[in-house]
Scaffold this motif. Sequence first.
Motif, PDB file in Angstrom:
ATOM      1  N   ASP A  31       0.706  -1.117  -0.108  1.00  0.00           N
ATOM      2  CA  ASP A  31       0.053  -0.170   0.022  1.00  0.00           C
ATOM      3  C   ASP A  31       0.906   1.333   0.013  1.00  0.00           C
ATOM      4  N   VAL A  32       2.089   1.168  -0.616  1.00  0.00           N
ATOM      5  CA  VAL A  32       2.875   2.268  -0.873  1.00  0.00           C
ATOM      6  C   VAL A  32       2.265   3.407  -1.925  1.00  0.00           C
ATOM      7  N   THR A  33       1.993   4.566  -1.609  1.00  0.00           N
ATOM      8  CA  THR A  33       1.320   5.360  -2.520  1.00  0.00           C
ATOM      9  C   THR A  33       1.094   7.004  -1.807  1.00  0.00           C
ATOM     10  N   PRO A  34       1.122   7.864  -2.719  1.00  0.00           N
ATOM     11  CA  PRO A  34       1.201   9.334  -1.971  1.00  0.00           C
ATOM     12  C   PRO A  34       0.019   9.294  -0.911  1.00  0.00           C
ATOM     13  N   GLY A  35      -1.336   8.895  -1.313  1.00  0.00           N
ATOM     14  CA  GLY A  35      -2.573   9.241  -0.453  1.00  0.00           C
ATOM     15  C   GLY A  35      -2.756   8.289   0.761  1.00  0.00           C
ATOM     16  N   ILE A  36      -1.744   7.442   1.069  1.00  0.00           N
ATOM     17  CA  ILE A  36      -1.666   6.541   2.304  1.00  0.00           C
ATOM     18  C   ILE A  36      -0.437   6.902   3.052  1.00  0.00           C
TER      19      ILE A  36
END
Length: 165
Positions: A31-36
Amino acid sequence: MKLVQKMIIFILGLIVLLFFIRLVLPSQVDDVTPGIYCEEEILDKADVYYVVPNFEGESISENLEWCSMILDSEKELALHGYEHTYQEFESGDASLKLDNGIEIFEECFGYSPERFKAPNLAINSENKKLVKSQMELDGIFNQVFHKVYHCSDSGVFSNRFVSLF
Ligand SMILES: [Zn+2]
């Protein structure tokens, strides 16, 4: 020794073995992503990042600052779904999502993903074939034999537990 005692020793042996396998193999973070939100400590610990390319409509390729920050960490990068919606690879044909995900990943990092993990590991047999024709597919065995952390600590097992075991 009674059979029950033998069985208990055998099971404990398997748990110890699993502990060492998980200790030695590269650890992962999903779940690596800017929104998390992802704790620095977790990002430091993990060897492989499973990146969501288009979480809540926010394409990672439009955030080049983030892309270069992730590249600078020099971790192994893999693809983790497309938007990370529930069962997006489980129902119907996900070829468009996969193609878009790969394209966004390439724009962000400059190379193609070589590994894929479906959100919630939910993926139907057609989509399995589709993914496997292009890259490695990580499933339940991967999840058992590696320490798998989650950004925002949303995993079935907490990051604290994963860290210990
Ligand atoms: Zn996930």
